[in-house]
Design a protein around this motif. Structure first.
Motif, mmCIF file in Angstrom:
data_model
loop_
_atom_site.group_PDB
_atom_site.id
_atom_site.type_symbol
_atom_site.label_atom_id
_atom_site.label_comp_id
_atom_site.label_asym_id
_atom_site.label_seq_id
_atom_site.Cartn_x
_atom_site.Cartn_y
_atom_site.Cartn_z
ATOM 1 N N PHE A 31 14.245 19.112 -81.693
ATOM 2 C CA PHE A 31 15.008 18.241 -82.541
ATOM 3 C C PHE A 31 15.276 18.641 -83.646
ATOM 4 C CE2 PHE A 31 12.146 15.554 -79.901
ATOM 5 C CZ PHE A 31 12.967 14.555 -79.748
ATOM 6 N N GLN A 61 17.064 22.706 -82.343
ATOM 7 C CA GLN A 61 17.603 22.361 -80.743
ATOM 8 C C GLN A 61 17.821 23.767 -79.935
ATOM 9 O OE1 GLN A 61 20.847 19.774 -81.503
ATOM 10 N NE2 GLN A 61 19.685 18.772 -82.998
ATOM 11 N N SER A 101 24.279 16.137 -84.312
ATOM 12 C CA SER A 101 22.798 15.586 -84.473
ATOM 13 C C SER A 101 22.493 15.482 -85.727
ATOM 14 C CB SER A 101 22.015 16.499 -83.702
ATOM 15 O OG SER A 101 20.763 16.035 -83.961
ATOM 16 N N MET A 127 21.912 12.258 -87.751
ATOM 17 C CA MET A 127 20.396 11.839 -88.679
ATOM 18 C C MET A 127 20.474 11.553 -89.771
ATOM 19 S SD MET A 127 17.582 14.028 -86.222
ATOM 20 C CE MET A 127 18.555 15.518 -86.365
ATOM 21 N N LEU A 186 25.180 7.940 -75.987
ATOM 22 C CA LEU A 186 24.536 7.866 -77.104
ATOM 23 C C LEU A 186 23.023 7.633 -76.862
ATOM 24 C CD1 LEU A 186 26.917 7.038 -79.858
ATOM 25 C CD2 LEU A 186 26.314 9.106 -79.023
ATOM 26 N N ILE A 241 19.728 9.638 -77.314
ATOM 27 C CA ILE A 241 19.104 9.679 -78.563
ATOM 28 C C ILE A 241 17.520 9.029 -78.585
ATOM 29 C CG2 ILE A 241 19.235 9.326 -81.228
ATOM 30 C CD1 ILE A 241 22.224 9.188 -80.884
ATOM 31 N N ARG A 281 15.503 11.031 -75.691
ATOM 32 C CA ARG A 281 15.307 12.494 -75.733
ATOM 33 C C ARG A 281 13.580 12.580 -76.200
ATOM 34 N NH1 ARG A 281 16.557 17.162 -73.960
ATOM 35 N NH2 ARG A 281 15.700 18.857 -75.350
#
Length: 349
Positions: A100, A103, A121, A125, A262, A265, A268
């Protein structure tokens, strides 16, 4: 009247519960709406509807036999042995760092693709981490009563920080969303470049899954930056129109989240459970192929596959002179060999 096949009552209840929780957290976190900015009501309502849609979609997805099996097994493996809990916590921290933050799963596909994915990402975030607390009224700023040049940051009503308006810290505070927009735009530029030059991407991409999310992210980022440009350099010219466009694009992105690409997300985090599942399989009993005797998978994985296939209505059991066998008890290499042999037998060779 019968329930439509596309409607899932259990998922609806979960979605309604998620929407209620978000509404409650907005109400409680803003100190009973005392710190809530009513100018951001449209964003808050969009978040509530998005929470319902995401929870509904996730509940439908999680009830599928393969997903439910991974969720169940991942949790069982993580908590199975109490003595392993400290170790599992350390492994979980490493997985979070690798999957996360750093990656690393993208690095094998090229450095440029990793930079693109990291920008999208991290920029996303950062934007979500700032936007949600501000919209929900969890965070707000107030100037000191005796000094309008000093701002105080409140989190759920508690003062946590003070800074000078014209200081470097103040500049960072007021421009973090702009920074996240710039990072997102860098990732979007690389994404468009890769999609225009990669023949594999060109052959498989669709508008709804690949182009639309990039367009929504681009619109959110650009309109957000235009708000700053309007207020700082254009004396507020066009600010109201830009604000409406920005709100529409943000709400559109939130409502699109559960229905397009999306949504990964939200999906994951399941990969963390899959990692524990695979690691446990390496330590657990192994399955040997009934044809060649080679070790090809963990016994737990083979048994879970049999269960899931039965739940999906696929019967891969065969009667033999030596008793009933399941196709999953044959290794992949032998399956290919058996396919070739059976084809040859069918052709009379």
């Amino acid at each position: 009247m019968s329930t439509p096949t596309w409607f899932d009552r259990n998922a609806f209840r979960i979605g309604a519960a998620a929407a209620f929780l978000v509404t409650f957290f907005i109400y409680a976190g803003s100190r009973w709406l005392n710190d809530f900015d009513w100018a951001l009501t449209s964003y808050a309502v969009g978040c509530i509807f998005a929470a319902f849609a995401v929870a509904y979609r996730y509940a439908v997805w999680a009830q599928r036999p393969p997903t439910l099996m991974y969720l169940k097994r991942g949790w069982q493996v993580f908590t199975r042995r109490k003595l392993r809990m400290p170790r599992n916590g350390a492994v979980l921290g490493k997985l979070l760092l690798d999957n996360f933050i750093l990656q690393k799963f993208i690095t094998e596909r090229g450095s440029q693709r990793w930079i693109m994915h990291a920008c999208l990402s991290w920029g996303g975030m950062m934007a979500f981490a700032l936007t949600f607390p501000l919209v929900f009224g969890w965070i707000h700023f107030e100037s000191l009563a005796n000094n309008a040049e000093i701002y105080q940051v409140f989190v759920m009503g508690f003062p946590v920080e003070t800074f000078a308006v014209h200081s470097f810290i103040g500049f960072i505070h007021f421009n973090l969303l702009n920074l996240s927009a710039v990072v997102l735009l860098a990732g979007l530029a690389l994404s468009v470049k890769l999609r225009m030059t990669d023949k594999g991407e060109l052959a498989t991409q669709t508008f709804a899954d690949d182009v639309l999310p990039l367009f929504l992210l681009f619109t959110v980022s650009v309109t957000g930056l235009m708000l700053t440009v309007s207020s700082k350099f254009l004396a507020g010219y066009g600010f109201q129109l830009i604000g409406i466009a920005h709100a529409a694009s943000v709400i559109g992105l939130l409502l699109y989240l559960p229905f397009g690409k999306l949504f990964h997300i939200v999906q994951r985090p399941l990969s963390l459970g899959v990692s524990f599942y695979k690691e446990e399989g390496q330590r657990d009993a192994r399955a040997s192929c009934l044809r060649c005797g080679e070790d090809y998978a963990s016994q737990m994985h083979v048994q879970d596959l049999k269960t899931v296939l039965d739940q999906l209505g696929f019967n891969f059991r065969f009667a033999t002179p030596g008793g009933e066998i399941h196709y999953q008890e044959i290794c992949p290499a032998c399956r290919r060999r058996l396919l070739a042999l059976n084809q040859g037998k069918a052709l009379g060779r």
